[in-house]
Design an enzyme around this catalytic site. Structure first.
Site, PDB file in Angstrom:
ATOM      1  N   HIS A 124       0.855  -1.174   0.000  1.00 56.05           N
ATOM      2  CA  HIS A 124       0.000   0.000   0.000  1.00 56.05           C
ATOM      3  C   HIS A 124       0.896   1.230   0.000  1.00 56.05           C
ATOM      4  O   HIS A 124       2.019   1.199   0.519  1.00 56.05           O
ATOM      5  CB  HIS A 124      -0.870  -0.041   1.274  1.00 56.05           C
ATOM      6  CG  HIS A 124      -1.932   0.995   1.364  1.00 56.05           C
ATOM      7  ND1 HIS A 124      -1.649   2.316   1.640  1.00 56.05           N
ATOM      8  CD2 HIS A 124      -3.291   0.909   1.267  1.00 56.05           C
ATOM      9  CE1 HIS A 124      -2.783   2.997   1.699  1.00 56.05           C
ATOM     10  NE2 HIS A 124      -3.789   2.180   1.469  1.00 56.05           N
ATOM     11  N   ASP A 201       2.879  -4.014   8.139  1.00 56.87           N
ATOM     12  CA  ASP A 201       1.600  -3.320   7.990  1.00 56.87           C
ATOM     13  C   ASP A 201       0.514  -4.354   8.254  1.00 56.87           C
ATOM     14  O   ASP A 201       0.235  -5.205   7.413  1.00 56.87           O
ATOM     15  CB  ASP A 201       1.510  -2.744   6.574  1.00 56.87           C
ATOM     16  CG  ASP A 201       0.130  -2.196   6.231  1.00 56.87           C
ATOM     17  OD1 ASP A 201      -0.790  -2.319   7.060  1.00 56.87           O
ATOM     18  OD2 ASP A 201      -0.015  -1.660   5.117  1.00 56.87           O
ATOM     19  N   GLN A 204      -4.715  -5.127   7.298  1.00 59.55           N
ATOM     20  CA  GLN A 204      -5.644  -6.128   6.770  1.00 59.55           C
ATOM     21  C   GLN A 204      -5.562  -7.452   7.498  1.00 59.55           C
ATOM     22  O   GLN A 204      -6.438  -8.320   7.318  1.00 59.55           O
ATOM     23  CB  GLN A 204      -5.374  -6.354   5.275  1.00 59.55           C
ATOM     24  CG  GLN A 204      -5.583  -5.147   4.405  1.00 59.55           C
ATOM     25  CD  GLN A 204      -7.008  -4.630   4.459  1.00 59.55           C
ATOM     26  OE1 GLN A 204      -7.956  -5.379   4.662  1.00 59.55           O
ATOM     27  NE2 GLN A 204      -7.162  -3.327   4.287  1.00 59.55           N
ATOM     28  N   LYS A 227     -10.527  -0.493  10.560  1.00 59.33           N
ATOM     29  CA  LYS A 227     -10.556  -1.803   9.915  1.00 59.33           C
ATOM     30  C   LYS A 227     -10.794  -2.924  10.934  1.00 59.33           C
ATOM     31  O   LYS A 227     -11.108  -4.051  10.564  1.00 59.33           O
ATOM     32  CB  LYS A 227      -9.259  -2.030   9.152  1.00 59.33           C
ATOM     33  CG  LYS A 227      -9.027  -1.007   8.036  1.00 59.33           C
ATOM     34  CD  LYS A 227      -7.762  -1.277   7.266  1.00 59.33           C
ATOM     35  CE  LYS A 227      -7.354  -0.109   6.387  1.00 59.33           C
ATOM     36  NZ  LYS A 227      -8.312   0.207   5.320  1.00 59.33           N
ATOM     37  N   CYS A 365      -4.700   2.305  -3.717  1.00 56.80           N
ATOM     38  CA  CYS A 365      -3.472   2.861  -3.128  1.00 56.80           C
ATOM     39  C   CYS A 365      -2.304   1.899  -3.307  1.00 56.80           C
ATOM     40  O   CYS A 365      -1.470   1.719  -2.403  1.00 56.80           O
ATOM     41  CB  CYS A 365      -3.672   3.193  -1.649  1.00 56.80           C
ATOM     42  SG  CYS A 365      -4.861   4.513  -1.356  1.00 56.80           S
TER      43      CYS A 365
END
Length: 407
Positions: A124, A201, A204, A227, A365
């Site tokens: 991303h 990251d 997700q 999220k 993104c």
């Protein structure tokens, strides 16, 4: 999926009773932002109604209570991520801010001319641009680990890029664009063998399956509250205590200092050192409620439910003429991207919206990844714990309607 009571869980989300374009809402954009259960909405509302006060510096009971709620939320995030100590959890606005914090504080203290930062081709922009800018500023070099045609990280290619000048590896745990679940434990092994910090990251990943940062071998781990079925404007960074101790503040002002004079200032220890100004207290309270909700449902059960949905969606969408699924590898998780011959993804999104089906369309993104995959954009379906087989039926029917319109 029969053991997963989706109907009961859906009742926890007021927005799912909404009509869109005269049809019941089918929400398939959880990768962008998850919907909020009633307990989260109530937690934020209750804070403002009955508990609102600034934290840490008030000498009155209401402030003390708000401070306790805020720090209890930090402990909830610690539990969610499996950190050793709540002081390793820093509240931020989101994953993007968490990564920028590491780039500005740790990065500018440890990366200099000739050094290298390794990312992957799946990232991303939030885990690409901060390192790109840091490297440009510091005279360092950004290296990119390759991926295969089916969206898998090429570990051999990744390892070949590691050298004495590599100062950080930054990678997604799960790709937001195509759902690839990266082999982060193997990445951690490569990093640890060379004494290189690893940033993940987790935006997700954390909402989709159990995460333990110590078992993964992560030195930094970033998440977003919105999220995690929590409020927007709140997120968190996990950072190993040893690293935090050496990191300078990246924003300065009230709340993060020890002593201030006109000549110099001294700063509080972590995590307060990295939380200048009044934070999103209500957001932290809402995030704590979201963490409790997720752990009550069971992240392992959520993982199984979403895996079943993904497998069903692959089968159903594979039956649609002219639809090509963009592969996310063998461990694809929670996200399904596709293109439809002769129809721009934005047009796909518009037609589906008219049918009450909410998806994402664009480059997500992740423009360099789109280029690597040979597309300019995709339509993206992403699942949450509240999605059902009926949602997939509605999606498939709307896509067939799209074909009728454009052909």
């Amino acid at each position: 999926m029969s053991a997963f009571d989706t109907a009961r869980l859906r009742a926890d989300f007021p927005i799912l009773r909404t009509q869109m374009r005269g049809k019941p809402l089918v929400y398939l954009d959880t990768a962008a932002s998850a919907q909020k259960p009633q307990v989260v909405i109530e937690a934020v509302s209750n804070f403002y109604r009955h508990e609102n006060a600034n934290i840490h510096r008030g000498l009155y009971e209401l402030s003390e209570q708000a401070s306790l709620r805020y720090e209890a939320a930090r402990e909830k995030v610690r539990e969610l991520l499996g950190a050793a100590d709540a002081r390793e959890i820093i509240f931020t606005r989101n994953t993007t801010e968490a990564i920028n914090l590491v780039a500005w504080s740790w990065g500018r203290s440890n990366i200099g001319p000739g050094d290298e930062v390794l990312i992957t081709a799946l990232e991303h922009h939030a885990n690409l641009v901060p390192w790109q800018q840091l490297c440009a500023e510091r005279g360092a070099r950004l290296r990119v680990a390759p991926i295969s045609d089916d969206g898998e990280l090429e570990l051999d290619g990744c390892e070949s890029l590691l050298g004495r000048q590599t100062k950080l590896i930054a990678a997604a745990h799960v790709s937001n664009a195509i759902g690839t679940r990266l082999p982060v434990k193997k990445l951690a092994g490569l990093a640890q063998a060379r004494g290189i910090p690893l940033l993940l990251d987790g935006a997700q990943a954390a909402p989709r399956f159990p995460v333990n940062v110590r078992e993964l071998g992560a030195d930094f781990y970033a998440v977003s509250g919105h999220k995690l079925y929590g409020p927007t404007g709140i997120g968190a960074l996990y950072a190993r205590a040893e690293l935090l101790e050496s990191m300078p503040p990246w924003q300065t002002g009230g709340g993060m200092i020890e002593q201030v004079s006109f000549e110099r200032s001294s700063f509080a220890p972590a995590p307060v050192r990295f939380e200048a100004g009044t934070p999103d207290i209500a957001g932290a309270v809402g995030l704590a409620a979201a963490v409790d909700y997720l752990r009550g449902v069971g992240l392992a059960r959520i993982e199984q439910h979403e895996a079943a949905l993904l497998a069903e969606a692959v089968l159903r969408l594979g039956e649609i003429p002219g639809l090509r699924i963009i592969a996310g590898g063998e461990q694809q998780t929670g996200v399904l991207s596709f293109v439809l011959d002769g129809v721009h993804p934005h047009d796909v999104g518009a037609v589906l919206d008219a049918e009450g089906v909410a998806i994402r369309a664009g480059h997500h993104c992740a423009q360099p990844l789109m280029k690597r995959l040979g597309v300019t954009a995709t339509a993206r379906v992403s699942f949450g714990l509240y999605n059902t087989s009926e949602d997939i039926e509605r999606l498939a029917a709307a896509l067939r309607r799209c074909i009728e319109i454009f052909r």
